[in-house]
Design a protein around this motif. Sequence first.
Motif, short mmCIF file in Angstrom:
data_model
loop_
_atom_site.label_atom_id
_atom_site.label_comp_id
_atom_site.label_asym_id
_atom_site.label_seq_id
_atom_site.Cartn_x
_atom_site.Cartn_y
_atom_site.Cartn_z
N ARG A 85 0.79 -1.23 0.00
CA ARG A 85 0.00 0.00 0.00
C ARG A 85 0.83 1.29 0.00
N GLU A 86 2.08 1.25 0.42
CA GLU A 86 2.83 2.49 0.58
C GLU A 86 3.64 2.82 -0.67
N PRO A 87 4.03 4.09 -0.84
CA PRO A 87 4.91 4.45 -1.97
C PRO A 87 6.19 3.61 -1.95
N GLU A 119 10.54 8.77 -3.24
CA GLU A 119 9.45 7.81 -3.22
C GLU A 119 8.68 7.89 -4.54
N LEU A 120 8.38 6.73 -5.08
CA LEU A 120 7.54 6.64 -6.27
C LEU A 120 6.13 6.24 -5.86
N PRO A 121 5.11 6.74 -6.56
CA PRO A 121 3.75 6.30 -6.26
C PRO A 121 3.65 4.78 -6.39
N HIS A 122 2.78 4.20 -5.61
CA HIS A 122 2.60 2.75 -5.70
C HIS A 122 2.19 2.38 -7.12
N ALA A 146 -1.35 2.65 -8.44
CA ALA A 146 -2.01 3.95 -8.63
C ALA A 146 -2.28 4.20 -10.10
N ASP A 161 -2.20 9.76 -10.88
CA ASP A 161 -1.57 9.74 -9.54
C ASP A 161 -0.07 9.57 -9.69
N ARG A 162 0.37 8.78 -10.67
CA ARG A 162 1.81 8.57 -10.85
C ARG A 162 2.48 9.82 -11.39
#
Length: 457
Positions: A421-423, A445-448, A451, A455-456
């Motif tokens: 769930r986290e980046p 950090e990269l979006p999950h 996403a 969102d990315r």
Amino acid sequence: MERRESGPDSLVVFTTGGRRLEGPLPDPYATGDRVTELRLDGRAHRQAARLMAALDVPHGAAFAAELDDSTASLALSRAGQPREDLDDAPKAGWQWEQRVVDGHPYHPNCRSRPGFSVAEQLAYAPEHRPLVELGTVAVPAGECLLTGAWPDRLRDGDRLLIPVHPWQAEHVLKAGAGRGPSGPGFTAHPLMALRTLAPAEGGPHVKTALSTRLTSSVRDISGRSVETAAVLSDFAQVLCERLDGRLHVTRTLGAVTAHSPDLAAVLREPPDTCAGPGERVLPVAALAGTAAVRSAAWRGEFARLVLSVCLEVLDLGVALEAHGQNLLVVLSPDGNPVRLVYRDLGDIRISPARLAAHGLPVPAVSGRQITDDVTALRRKVFGSAVAGALAATLGSARALGEALAQPVSPVPTADSEALAREPIPVKALTLMRLSPGVPGDQWAELPHPAAGPRDRG
């Protein structure tokens, strides 16, 4: 950078100075995409070095020169490559390694080799498939630090013969107060790491000192790494016993230094020894060219293997730096991933608290390798195995998101839940090259990958 805006097909970044940088909406986990143009204040840029120079950021001029060097080196790597099918008859391990032409899949200087002339790249770089003549330096055993065993063929009476890379001999040992090669040499095939080679006559792989910066770091061999080589190798074998045969860590057979990071060597068990009849062992970085990876079923099986092993080892107390060079996969005769092989324990992280919770001994090492910090442990694993090995193999955020969505163990852990769930943490490789005064790794950090595209962006 100050703020970003994204549309359905593009991303716009505004710098703190008010400049506008625009390009296609990126998939941060894709390695096959080719961006041919970015626009800065409306002007098209098609060369990375010129764009960096135009941005005029601190330390940007030096970085632009590195980008130019990397671009030229990458072009040289790609030039004249034979069109071969990786799914031909099984090849020796060193041949698989030499199929990786483009280098680090995410580093802006993926093929930067400062200090290497074109002739030296052709003579020593693995993708050019040379045979390299390693020399040896004879040093009295009493003047060396030796751990593990040192073979008779690398001894001359009471002297140890330390293998030396020819680039090191020419540019470092002869140029300084050190000693040039004088003992008998042998030929070897360079592997992905360039300074590590497989002797043509077989036997242990040889990791040599090569005191130049490749991508991010200077690749010498520290006295501390020699001192702890046998301890970590023995510890890794104990760890592997908990994995039911799904992981093998190549043994460090011997390590020696003449009390200088410029004159040292490590002998390591070849990954090929982990293969059974009809099996192949190849670095994960070489997988992207195989036909098997194009199968969704194969990708799912491979992802489950990597995630289950790396997360279980992390839960036990060890964070592996399982990127595409350190991590290898054993393929069955019909091409299915069955086991993993890991090499090079120099940059793992070890959690005494986690080891103790599982009744495992804490190896006698210290310094940066020892930490109970959850963030540091997860960064090491997620940034290498997930954002590195898996993302580069699977090739897109969609495929990686699908892999992370599947259960990998019957009992979820805090680490697996965070991964779901986290980046995703990644090394901020460009920032690191623009921050020459900042030691160690820097992170972003990269979006999950699950996403959506907006969102990315």
